[in-house]
Design an enzyme around this catalytic site. Structure first.
Site, PDB file in Angstrom:
ATOM      1  N   ASP A 187       0.893   5.206  -0.109  1.00  8.68           N
ATOM      2  CA  ASP A 187       0.149   6.465   0.016  1.00  8.68           C
ATOM      3  C   ASP A 187       0.779   7.546  -0.854  1.00  8.68           C
ATOM      4  O   ASP A 187       1.971   7.844  -0.686  1.00  8.68           O
ATOM      5  CB  ASP A 187       0.173   6.948   1.471  1.00  8.68           C
ATOM      6  N   HIS A 206       0.844  -1.192   0.000  1.00  4.32           N
ATOM      7  CA  HIS A 206       0.000   0.000   0.000  1.00  4.32           C
ATOM      8  C   HIS A 206       0.881   1.243   0.000  1.00  4.32           C
ATOM      9  O   HIS A 206       1.613   1.495   0.958  1.00  4.32           O
ATOM     10  CB  HIS A 206      -0.918  -0.002   1.216  1.00  4.32           C
ATOM     11  N   ASP A 239       1.867  -1.129   4.484  1.00  2.00           N
ATOM     12  CA  ASP A 239       2.292   0.131   3.877  1.00  2.00           C
ATOM     13  C   ASP A 239       3.733   0.035   3.380  1.00  2.00           C
ATOM     14  O   ASP A 239       4.633  -0.352   4.144  1.00  2.00           O
ATOM     15  CB  ASP A 239       2.188   1.272   4.891  1.00  2.00           C
ATOM     16  N   HIS A 258      -6.785   9.319   0.275  1.00  4.41           N
ATOM     17  CA  HIS A 258      -7.415   9.263   1.587  1.00  4.41           C
ATOM     18  C   HIS A 258      -6.566   9.855   2.709  1.00  4.41           C
ATOM     19  O   HIS A 258      -6.978   9.773   3.884  1.00  4.41           O
ATOM     20  CB  HIS A 258      -7.791   7.810   1.921  1.00  4.41           C
ATOM     21  N   ASP A 260      -7.641   1.083   2.857  1.00  2.00           N
ATOM     22  CA  ASP A 260      -7.233   2.121   3.807  1.00  2.00           C
ATOM     23  C   ASP A 260      -8.162   3.319   3.916  1.00  2.00           C
ATOM     24  O   ASP A 260      -8.021   4.086   4.864  1.00  2.00           O
ATOM     25  CB  ASP A 260      -5.816   2.600   3.471  1.00  2.00           C
TER      26      ASP A 260
END
Length: 1024
Positions: free
Chosen positions: A127, A125, A378, A522, A239
């Site tokens: 971000d 994941h 993450d 997000h 998430d």
């Protein structure tokens, strides 16, 4: 003598006039029937029509669109999440190893006939901004993950991986050579690498408007189609802090069939696990039970997180031992103090059986023997060593399972497509279907009473800037597309004007789309990133995009307005038109440009040309505010020379005294009071306090705002508007009433200018108090797309009863409705009947222990804007199905005008003014329950994406004295958009992938389309 060509042209014109005359007769008949019905309704005291700004009502029925909505409303419910909330006790007992769940038991023979089929899905994941900026994450971690992916997946064709964030993937693609690109295509083609969701980001689902959600999907899907030639089939949203059915609707419309979600209230997860309903068909609230058109197969992850300790089974202490990135000697360890062990011949049996026990326990929560187990977290798989540790150790375990068929498990690496295909095969073989579910998954709590309702408002300045960029992007997209079409029509050879920088403008548009898309991440629009990341978002992604889009809009408007097109000349350093609003920096509010009318040197009045672009599809009466340097000013229509009604008002630099409450009279709603209040945060023994994510108010609750100094109050009256402005230390509150016809004159405008930078651990709230007997029910919108009923529950803590409001909320009883329409997303609640409260800003000094590592203290002077509607509900005696209520058409039109205000430009005063002409692309307004979502020019083509959204109108309530007409279910798009002409028009999927286009036989005129209420329709069009 007229030529045959001339006669043919004349015949076409006559045919068209006859067609228009027929349409006008139908319209007049419809209006006549509506007036007769209204008269009968009033005369007999019967149920009034839903003439909320535009619908009509027939005796014994309604318009086709409204009638279909009624039929949908009467459909059976299936599982309603509101009912689940009613059932749950939210008592949170200790569940043992699975703290938030329960002990799971099995006999051991459950898989004898149908072996457990397990798919381990590696993921990372990433971000696009959070603790680091997008670029820093890419340089430090993401590019290494993707580089290693190429090498490690190629080493063994049994290895697989999924990837979600196309913003990162596209940046990496630009950095690699053709040989590596060919390797990527090969991995995608063989199914070893799957791109899931395909969005530019993994978008927030609470604050984002559906325009922006669709924008980021289009950007991602178009990129995938262009570079890889595939389309996503499964969604991956592990998430976002809560989940919305609006997102599922967009995914299904974009061609996806399946999705995975994670962040759902722990009590809801436990209930679904007990009922074995963690996999379901997520259905839209307005959908009929007999129609699976909107259904999407959804898998809800059952445990606390998407990391390895919480995905293999219910016991995180055991699962952590199978996260081989945490092997002893590394930087990451297991907090349960039992580390992983490398798999060897000596321990493989013990390790495999320990892991199999977790797999079997997890499998008992689902109805099928097919099991999904994610492997990642993450920014995982940065180092080559992690790839080796995870894949090699797991492969040894899988090989052991294969060598021992008595264990009845087939385990392998997989993708979401692998998993869902296996699930569908099992469901088909068993002749069973998944249960259906309606509703949304807000408000999220991950443990105890820790509700994630703070981020609905955190950093409201940037939430407002996000919507400014969204409105500017849509307005610019439409004007640019129309300018290109007009240029091709003007030249006749389908070429553009040589001096028009189409490629440069298209690049600005593309960048604007991608930057708006990136901000839907997000941790971006949510206001949950570190301070320096927020500045990066605001500067690079929002502020600069607005400036560049303004250039495109100015240039497009310049060409469209010129009477003599040969006079067009592009000069970006000295544009013909300049914006009336100027933003000087990413953290500054827009300021009006002062127009010089009184030239002091010559002591004479100057004429200035003001250009106004209405970006909505409705003709409307609007108030345009400009700042001038002279009291002796008048406004005339440039085309007719007739005076335009104007009002001169002072511009106040400083406040020159309000009540903390305001009372209005409007129909059955006899009084509305406005209060301002403070919320504090927890103190004392509490470890967690309010932060960027969490709202954890103090036990004292809301405290009425008080000020040591009396407020400064200004009252203005005029022919166009009257207002009251109240100036307090922490906010300036203005209530304005417009004296206008149409929807603009039927609402009250409320604006606040908030500054709480002097405060410590405080949140400012605006509360509206009415006498609407709303009980414990109210409604908020989901992403500006649909309304969802909420129930304020006494068994839940105060913070749990706050919900996201993207653009609207309302209260109602059998006689009246109070609707608050918002120009920005914020948290909202109705804690007592008749009350609605909105969180305006939050200033919090501490972290709330969700990973951010800081508080929220970078507050700005922040503007917020609303319209308040008070409507009668004539004879409406009940609130029908929980999830199906809609804004009235009056509220719908008011919300559109609020979200897409007129764009004002002025011509330069230092140039000779050429003759201009008004440009009207549409002959009349579109039907008022049809919203033109966008006209988006596509890359390397003369085609445009046209998206329309059909608003649903219910007819059981709400009347106001404004008329317009709803659409019929089947419409002629050529007539609707006349005089725009379509050379071709093909219905397509929402992200306009070529594979989703309908056959070419659908291209020939007349272009007839069936538009369903609440549905978004997308068309690939070539404008003539």
């Amino acid at each position: 003598m007229a030529s045959l060509q001339d006669l043919s042209h004349l015949q076409k014109k006559i045919d068209r006039l006859e067609h228009l005359l027929s349409g006008n007769n139908d319209l007049l008949a419809m209006l006549r029937d509506a007036l007769v019905q209204r008269k009968e309704s009033w005369g007999t005291g019967g149920v009034g029509a839903n003439l909320s700004s535009d619908s009509t009502h027939r005796k014994g029925g309604s318009l086709p669109g409204c009638q279909l909505v009624e039929e949908m409303t009467n459909a059976a419910d299936g599982v309603q999440l509101l009912n689940v909330y009613h059932l749950l006790s939210f008592d949170n007992p200790d569940g043992g190893a699975w703290k938030q769940g329960f002990e799971i038991h099995y006999q051991g023979n459950e898989w004898d006939k149908q072996p457990l089929e397990l798919f381990l899905v590696p993921h990372s994941h990433n971000d696009p901004g959070w603790l680091k900026t997008f670029d820093s994450y890419y340089q430090d971690q993401t590019k290494h993950i993707l580089n290693n992916m190429l090498v490690k997946l190629t080493e063994d064709n049994r290895r697989k991986m999924i990837w979600a964030e196309i913003s990162y993937f596209s940046k990496w693609w630009n950095d690699i050579d053709e040989q590596k690109r060919a390797m990527v295509k090969r991995l995608v083609g063989t199914g070893q690498l799957e791109l899931v969701t395909g969005g530019w980001v993994m978008a927030d689902e609470a604050n984002s408007h559906y325009f922006a959600l669709l924008d980021q999907l289009i950007e991602g899907h178009q990129w995938i189609q262009k570079h890889l030639g595939v389309k996503p089939s499964s969604g991956w949203a592990v998430d976002p802090f809560g989940h919305s059915p609006s997102m599922t609707y967009l995914l299904k419309g974009a061609g996806l069939s399946n999705m995975v979600i994670q962040r759902v209230h722990y009590a809801v997860k436990k209930h679904f696990a007990q009922q074995q309903t963690l996999e379901f068909l997520w259905r839209q609230s307005w959908g009929e039970d007999s129609s699976p058109r909107s259904d999407i197969t959804c898998h809800m992850m059952p445990f606390y997180s998407y990391d390895v300790p919480h995905t293999c089974g219910p016991n995180p202490a055991v699962c952590c031992q199978f996260d081989f990135h945490r092997l002893p000697g590394g930087r990451v360890f297991c907090p349960w103090r039992t580390p992983p062990q490398p798999i060897t011949e000596q321990n493989v049996q013990e390790r495999a059986l320990l892991l199999l026990d977790q797999y079997r326990q997890k499998s008992r929560l689902f109805r099928s023997p097919v099991l999904l187990v994610p492997l990642g977290d993450d920014f995982r798989f940065v180092d080559s060593s992690e790839w080796d540790a995870q894949f090699k150790n797991y492969q040894k375990l899988f090989d052991y399972f294969d060598q021992h068929p008595e264990l009845h498990i087939k385990a392998r690496f997989g993708t979401l497509t692998d998993y869902f295909q296996a699930l569908q095969r099992h469901l088909s073989a068993a002749a069973t279907t998944l249960p259906t579910l309606r509703g949304d998954f807000f408000t999220y709590a991950d443990r105890d009473d820790h509700y994630w309702s703070g981020y609905f408002t955190s950093r409201p300045f940037y939430k407002r800037l996000d919507r400014k960029l969204e409105a500017m992007l849509r307005a610019t997209e439409i004007l640019f597309s129309l300018a290109l079409a007009e240029m091709r029509r003007f030249h006749g050879d389908r070429n553009l004007v040589a001096d028009f920088p189409a490629q440069e403008h298209f690049q600005h548009l593309t960048t604007g789309r991608q930057n708006l898309a990136l901000f839907q991440h997000h941790d971006a629009v949510t206001g949950t990133a570190r301070d320096h990341v927020v500045v990066d978002y605001g500067t690079r992604w929002l502020f600069h995009s607005i400036l560049n889009l303004q250039q495109v809009l100015q240039s497009s408007a310049h060409w469209l307005l010129l009477l003599d097109k040969s006079l067009y000349h592009h000069n970006q350093s000295k544009p013909f038109l300049i914006m009336d609003d100027v933003i000087s920096a990413q953290d500054a509010l827009p300021q009006k440009t002062s127009l010089t009318l009184n030239d002091l040197a010559t002591n004479c009045l100057c004429f200035r040309s003001l250009i106004v672009f209405n970006p909505t599809e409705q003709q409307q009466t609007s108030v345009i505010s400009v700042v001038v340097n002279s009291l002796d000013a008048r406004v005339v229509n440039a085309e007719t020379g007739r005076p335009v009604t104007a009002q001169i008002s002072a511009v106040w630099v400083e406040p020159s005294r309000a009540s903390k409450e305001l009372r209005l009279q409007s129909g059955l709603v006899s009084e509305v009071q406005v209060q301002f209040l403070w919320y504090g945060t927890r103190t004392g023994a509490y470890r967690e306090r309010s932060g960027a994510y969490l709202f954890l108010p103090g036990e004292e609750g809301a405290q009425l705002y008080s000020s040591s100094e009396p407020p400064v109050v200004r009252v203005s009256r005029g022919p166009i508007f009257s207002d009251i402005t109240s100036c307090f230390q922490h906010f300036t509150h203005t209530v304005r009433l417009y004296h206008l016809d149409g929807h603009a004159g039927r609402s009250l405008e409320i604006s606040n200018m908030v500054d709480i930078r002097s405060e410590v651990n405080r949140e400012l709230v605006m509360r509206l108090i009415s006498n609407v007997a709303s009980s414990n029910r109210f409604y908020t919108d989901l992403n500006g797309f649909q309304m969802q009923q909420r129930r304020t529950l006494a068994k839940l803590p105060l913070q749990a009863n706050f919900y996201p409001m993207t653009s609207a909320a309302f209260l109602q009883d059998s006689a009246s409705r109070m609707t608050l329409l918002s120009a920005q997303s914020q948290g909202v609640a109705s804690l007592r009947p008749g009350e609605l409260e909105v969180v305006l800003d939050r200033r919090l000094q501490q972290d709330d222990n969700r990973g951010l590592g800081q508080g929220v203290t970078d507050n700005k002077l922040t503007a917020s804007l609303y319209h308040l509607l008070l409507e009668d509900r004539m004879g409406g005696t009940q609130v029908r199905r929980a999830s199906v209520e809609h804004l009235s058409l009056l509220a719908h039109l008011t919300s559109l005008a609020l979200c897409h205000p007129p764009v004002t430009m002025v011509a330069r005063s230092d140039i000779q003014m050429p003759k201009l002409r008004p440009f009207q692309p549409l002959r009349t307004s579109l039907p008022c329950d049809i919203h033109l979502l966008n006209l988006r020019t596509l890359e390397d083509t003369q085609e445009v994406l046209a998206c329309t959204h059909a608003h649903a109108c219910t007819h059981t309530h709400l009347h106001t004295l404004v008329f317009c007409v709803c659409f019929s279910l089947q419409v002629n798009l050529d007539d609707m958009f006349y005089p725009l002409r379509f050379r071709s028009l093909r219905p397509s999927g929402l992200t306009l992938l070529l594979k989703d286009d309908e056959p070419s036989s659908a291209q020939q005129p007349p272009h007839i389309s069936r538009l369903q209420p609440m549905e978004i329709s997308a068309y690939r069009v070539e404008m003539d």
